[in-house]
Design a protein around this motif. Structure first.
Motif, PDB file in Angstrom:
ATOM      1  N   ARG A 133       0.857  -1.191   0.000  1.00 25.49           N
ATOM      2  CA  ARG A 133       0.000   0.000   0.000  1.00 25.49           C
ATOM      3  C   ARG A 133       0.889   1.237   0.000  1.00 25.49           C
ATOM      4  N   ARG A 134       0.563   2.191  -0.870  1.00 30.87           N
ATOM      5  CA  ARG A 134       1.388   3.388  -0.996  1.00 30.87           C
ATOM      6  C   ARG A 134       0.533   4.625  -1.242  1.00 30.87           C
ATOM      7  N   LEU A 135       1.107   5.761  -0.907  1.00 25.51           N
ATOM      8  CA  LEU A 135       0.469   7.051  -1.138  1.00 25.51           C
ATOM      9  C   LEU A 135       1.412   7.887  -1.993  1.00 25.51           C
ATOM     10  N   ARG A 136       0.896   8.454  -3.081  1.00 26.42           N
ATOM     11  CA  ARG A 136       1.739   9.239  -3.964  1.00 26.42           C
ATOM     12  C   ARG A 136       1.025  10.523  -4.386  1.00 26.42           C
ATOM     13  N   LEU A 137       1.830  11.478  -4.848  1.00 33.95           N
ATOM     14  CA  LEU A 137       1.331  12.751  -5.367  1.00 33.95           C
ATOM     15  C   LEU A 137       1.838  12.921  -6.780  1.00 33.95           C
ATOM     16  N   ARG A 161      -2.819  15.580  -8.194  1.00 32.27           N
ATOM     17  CA  ARG A 161      -3.587  14.376  -7.875  1.00 32.27           C
ATOM     18  C   ARG A 161      -2.934  13.638  -6.717  1.00 32.27           C
ATOM     19  N   LEU A 162      -3.755  13.280  -5.731  1.00 34.41           N
ATOM     20  CA  LEU A 162      -3.310  12.461  -4.602  1.00 34.41           C
ATOM     21  C   LEU A 162      -3.905  11.079  -4.773  1.00 34.41           C
ATOM     22  N   ALA A 163      -3.068  10.035  -4.717  1.00 28.47           N
ATOM     23  CA  ALA A 163      -3.526   8.681  -5.001  1.00 28.47           C
ATOM     24  C   ALA A 163      -3.087   7.710  -3.916  1.00 28.47           C
ATOM     25  N   TYR A 164      -4.010   6.817  -3.561  1.00 24.37           N
ATOM     26  CA  TYR A 164      -3.738   5.701  -2.649  1.00 24.37           C
ATOM     27  C   TYR A 164      -3.854   4.429  -3.465  1.00 24.37           C
ATOM     28  N   SER A 284       4.237  -4.270  -9.262  1.00 26.58           N
ATOM     29  CA  SER A 284       3.123  -4.894  -8.536  1.00 26.58           C
ATOM     30  C   SER A 284       2.012  -3.912  -8.290  1.00 26.58           C
ATOM     31  N   LEU A 285       2.223  -2.611  -8.552  1.00 22.76           N
ATOM     32  CA  LEU A 285       1.183  -1.610  -8.353  1.00 22.76           C
ATOM     33  C   LEU A 285       0.954  -0.835  -9.626  1.00 22.76           C
TER      34      LEU A 285
END
Length: 285
Positions: A133-137, A161-164, A284-285
Motif C-alpha cells: 500500500r502506498r500514497l503518492r502525489l 492528484r493524490l492517489a492511494y 506490482s502496483l
C-alpha cells in the motif's frame, strides 16, 4: 477533462501510475509486451454537459520498460529523472471528441474535437504504508492540442492528484483511489464554455470564459489478472463542477458528472530480453 483517449494509444485506460520502491523488480520482466485491448466507456460530453459520449474501443496493448522511454499503465512517457522518492517524465493524455449536434446546449456551435495533452509530470512517493500500500502525489502540467481539421493549441491544464494504491500478491489484482483538481488557463476554458457572439441565441447568450478551476474529481480504478495473458480492468469517476470558474456559462448545465468503463487486456507476445530497471518502479502496483 476526461482522460480516456489514452486508452487508444497505451496499455491501459486510466491515469493510474506505478508506485516507487527501493528494490529493482523490473529486471526479471520482459523489456516489451504486445497485445490487444478492448473497452466500453461512457463519460460526459464535456465538463458540465448534460449529454454523454459512449464508445467501444479496440486498441494496441503495448508495454515497454526502457530506462527512458516508457509505455505502461501510466501512459506513454519519457522519463527524465528518477530516484527512490521522485520521478519526472514527459507524457501524453487525452479526451474523447464530442459532436455539437448531439449536445443541445452546443447546437449550431463547432464540434469539440479529440484533445491530446502533452507535458511534464512530477510524481512523488509520499508514504509506504506496508502490505503493498502506498500514497503518492502527481503534478502534471499539460499543453492541450485539439485534433480537428489540423492541430490547434487549446491552452494549458494543471491537475494535482493524490492517489492511494494497493495490490495483491504477485500482481493478481490492483486497486487505486485518487482525488484531484483540474485548473485551466483562459484558452482551455474558452474551448469548453465560451459562447462567441455569432453563436448566441435567445436561450444561449454570449459568454466570455475565464481561467480557473475546471473540476474536482474522485476516481477508483481496479484490475485483476484472469491468467498470465489476460487482465480485466475497470474504473469509476465522479466529477464535481460546483465552484468552478465558468459555472455561469450557458454551456454549464450540470454540477456533477460520472464516468465509467470496463475492459480487457490480452498479451500475446513478450520479448526474451529483460528490462534493465532503474531501482524505482514496482510493477506490482
Amino acid at each position: 477533462m476526461n482522460s480516456v483517449l489514452k486508452a487508444a494509444c497505451c496499455a491501459c485506460l486510466l491515469s493510474s501510475s506505478p508506485a516507487f520502491a527501493q528494490a529493482d523488480p523490473e529486471r526479471n520482466l520482459p523489456l516489451w509486451e504486445i497485445g490487444l485491448g478492448g473497452a466500453a466507456l461512457s463519460t460526459p460530453a464535456y465538463p458540465g454537459a448534460d449529454e454523454r459520449v459512449s464508445r467501444v474501443l479496440v486498441f494496441p496493448n503495448v508495454v515497454y520498460r526502457g530506462k527512458v522511454l516508457r509505455a505502461d499503465r501510466s501512459g506513454i512517457a519519457a522519463r527524465l529523472f528518477s530516484s527512490d522518492r521522485a520521478e519526472l517524465d514527459v507524457g501524453f493524455a487525452g479526451a474523447l471528441p464530442s459532436d455539437s449536434d448531439e449536445v443541445d446546449e452546443r447546437d449550431g456551435m463547432p464540434d469539440l474535437g479529440p484533445l491530446v495533452e502533452f507535458g511534464p509530470r512530477l510524481k512523488l512517493r509520499l508514504a509506504d504504508l506496508g502490505g503493498k500500500r502506498r500514497l503518492r502525489l502527481e503534478l502534471p502540467l499539460r499543453a492541450v492540442i485539439e485534433a480537428r481539421g489540423g492541430l490547434h493549441g487549446r491552452g494549458t491544464t494543471f491537475e494535482p492528484r493524490l492517489a492511494y494504491e494497493m495490490a495483491g500478491e504477485r500482481r493478481r489484482w490492483t486497486l487505486e483511489a485518487n482525488v484531484s483538481a483540474v485548473l485551466g488557463d483562459r484558452k482551455i476554458n474558452r474551448h469548453f464554455y465560451e459562447v462567441a457572439p455569432q453563436y448566441a441565441t435567445a436561450s444561449r447568450p454570449a459568454y466570455a470564459a475565464d481561467s480557473g478551476l475546471l473540476l474536482t474529481r474522485l476516481g477508483l480504478f481496479g484490475s485483476r489478472y484472469v491468467n498470465e495473458d489476460l487482465r480485466l480492468f475497470g474504473y469509476l469517476r465522479f466529477e464535481s463542477y460546483k465552484g468552478t470558474a465558468n459555472r455561469e456559462s450557458p454551456l454549464h448545465v450540470k454540477d456533477s458528472g460520472v464516468s465509467g468503463g470496463l475492459g480487457l487486456l490480452w498479451t500475446f507476445k513478450r520479448s526474451a530480453a529483460r528490462a534493465r530497471g532503474t531501482a524505482t518502479v514496482d510493477p506490482s502496483l
